[in-house]
Design a protein around this motif. Sequence first.
Motif, PDB file in Angstrom:
ATOM      1  N   THR A  82      68.591 -94.616 -54.522  1.00 38.32           N
ATOM      2  CA  THR A  82      66.866 -94.941 -54.947  1.00 38.32           C
ATOM      3  C   THR A  82      66.859 -95.171 -56.440  1.00 38.32           C
ATOM      4  N   PHE A 105      58.841-102.926 -50.841  1.00 34.11           N
ATOM      5  CA  PHE A 105      59.675-103.939 -51.772  1.00 34.11           C
ATOM      6  C   PHE A 105      60.291-105.274 -51.205  1.00 34.11           C
ATOM      7  N   LYS A 110      61.343 -89.824 -54.380  1.00 32.61           N
ATOM      8  CA  LYS A 110      61.783 -89.262 -55.374  1.00 32.61           C
ATOM      9  C   LYS A 110      61.400 -87.955 -55.403  1.00 32.61           C
ATOM     10  N   CYS A 122      63.430 -98.176 -57.580  1.00 32.78           N
ATOM     11  CA  CYS A 122      62.305 -97.383 -57.518  1.00 32.78           C
ATOM     12  C   CYS A 122      62.667 -96.936 -59.712  1.00 32.78           C
ATOM     13  N   ASP A 152      57.070 -95.827 -59.734  1.00 32.68           N
ATOM     14  CA  ASP A 152      57.413 -96.504 -57.695  1.00 32.68           C
ATOM     15  C   ASP A 152      57.541 -95.219 -57.268  1.00 32.68           C
ATOM     16  N   CYS A 153      58.078 -94.785 -55.488  1.00 32.60           N
ATOM     17  CA  CYS A 153      58.633 -93.831 -54.732  1.00 32.60           C
ATOM     18  C   CYS A 153      58.504 -92.779 -55.037  1.00 32.60           C
ATOM     19  N   ALA A 157      59.827 -96.768 -48.384  1.00 31.59           N
ATOM     20  CA  ALA A 157      60.149 -96.958 -49.733  1.00 31.59           C
ATOM     21  C   ALA A 157      60.649 -98.823 -49.406  1.00 31.59           C
ATOM     22  N   THR A 187      66.467-107.968 -55.691  1.00 37.81           N
ATOM     23  CA  THR A 187      65.574-106.487 -54.985  1.00 37.81           C
ATOM     24  C   THR A 187      65.741-105.960 -53.139  1.00 37.81           C
TER      25      THR A 187
END
Length: 708
Positions: free
Chosen positions: A494, A558, A508, A498, A503-504, A554, A443
């Motif tokens: 991305t 993580f 997005k 994600c 996520d994110c 973002a 990740t």
Amino acid sequence: MSAIVVVLAVLFTCAIGYAGYRVYRKPRIIASIKRVDSLHPVPRKLSNDERAAIERYFQVNKYLQQTSPQATPLPESGSLALTAQSDNIYAVTHAITRYGLASDAPHKWRYFLDSTEVHLPPLWEQYIADDNYVELIKTDSIPLVISLNGHSLVDYLYAAPLVAPSAPQLMPNSSMREQENEQVELLDIRKETPQEHAVNRTAGIREAALFSLVLILMFLSLLAPVSVVPWLAAAAVIFAVWGGWHLFRRPSERSRQDIHCLRGTPKRWGLFGESDQGRMSSVSLGIIDLIYPPHWQPFIDADLGKKTDVDIYVNRQVVRQGRFLSLHHEMINFPVQRYLKNLILLCSSALVLCLLQAYVPLALPLKLSMAWLQGAQHVQAIDVDTMEKADLRIGDALNAKGNGMCLVDSGPPNGPGTPFMPFDCSGIYWNKAAPLPLPDSDTVEKAEALLTTAKLQLHPVQSTDGKINPGLASAIQKSGMTLLDNFSDIVLKTDALCHDEGDCLRLKSALVNLANGKNWPAIVKRAHNGSLRGINVLLRPVSAANLENLIANATSSFIVSETRSAINTLNSPSPGGFLIRSDEGNTLVNHPQPSGSLYDYSGIEQWRELQRRSSMLLHTPFQAQGIITHLGTDANGTRHISLRSEPDMVTIWRFIGTSLLLLVVVVSIVVNGVLLIKRLRKSRHRTRDIQRYYESCFNPDLPEARLK
């Protein structure tokens, strides 16, 4: 605090010195004079005229004793004669007490100053007043009065006949009383028994206050500077010895008062004044008004009008009467319960215990003191096997060397200002397992790839790849706009990072708007199909900064999550072995511990700093040395050992002193608390129990009172 302690020590030293000086300078009174309050030698010696008058008085008195049966009787101690110490003249202002003798002589009195019997020329009875100025000297038997209220023995024989008149004429201001019909016989003069002395003994408040002061001095010595500790300890020892000697010593012969044993017939006058409505003060023995203890009131009538033996002090306080009434027997069967000293010691001990808990750490001194009493050993270990074979105990001195892993702290910081340090090298894991691998995460690699492509496109460098016309690139740069020449790569990376739907979301949504797409799955599909390849996105400066912030936020979430997960993984060492920690927080590694918090780094830098520190601290040389203060084993079988630096002699004595003081205070609280409760209960019923005892004595038909 130090200044206050120094001042207290100086004051205590001065008080001790002054008390010793007063004791040393205390005047000694001649044994034959005994003890009379306010008796001091006058600053003159016996004159020749006075000596001649005294010798002539002795001769005349001796002649009258041989020729006249009605002459003044001599005391039981023998004849009067001057000695080598008769030159000292003593003066006192005091009341004179006389007792009648069972004799037919006209002068049948014996005279006393407190408990001291003196010889008074018989014709001076008329000059006795309430307060008398008396001058007396020592003889071979009892002191001789040579002057009474201005009347000197020099003029006595010249102004008086050789044979005394049959009945002296009393002056109106005389303190003597006319003789009653009943004679009072003086049987003996004895010292009071220790039990009788204990009735009027002090309640021990002074001694209890001294012991309380000793406890406070011992507490101050635990906090005071080293230079003041010997003074405080010496003062505490002196006060403890002094207070213990006064509290537990038996009364000396000198301190016990004289008791006059009389025989006569007690009678009640039957007259009471308005200020004295009781019946106790109306009982007299001859001319002596008797003073009884209050709880004797129901029983004194049994001896009235009968020939009875009565023992009294000089102040007419009765200590024994008849067969049963006796303070001596009361103290044997029903001792006086003096509980005030226990109350004072209980309160002072509780105060010192609270001070110890508030200002002095107690757990460590108690542990080490108990360990040192049982015996401590020195243990040296250079490998785990040696440590496992050693029989470690609290209080042992440990010196361990080897390679281990610094303790990993996966918990949150202790406070808002506490830096987050993933490794705490004041604790070392030491076992035989292989070192843990360095942290690794897919990740984090995906987040790093997204950051890299975004940085290259949002902050381009001079490029020669020919994708964009140089003139167009120059025009875009001059206008301040930012050109994303590989927007499809940002979308794909991305989506790789994600990949979950939740996520994110903000990132997005921004990318969907920039691609003029319907939703995020649609533009991801276009990116995979290659539809977005070759599409360039032109951004204003504000939009470019917003996109960079969205990508940084973002990826940061993580990376922080992966960093915490990696730290948790590092915090799970192999089972067994040892965890050695320093109670004082001292580092145990051979190199300086990395400084700075992980919060000082942002994004991918946190992960890189964690990897750097892990490569250095997951397997590092260490040395742990000190006194073992704690031993334990966790669920994984890892033995926990806490160390503290070896204390010096001053610290050792402070630890031992703290333990001893705590023990003394706890024992004092328990003992004095129990004694206080018992004595309060006994004191409440003491008078009732004594009266029941006397009732059984005077009324044999009643059940005998049980002695408690």
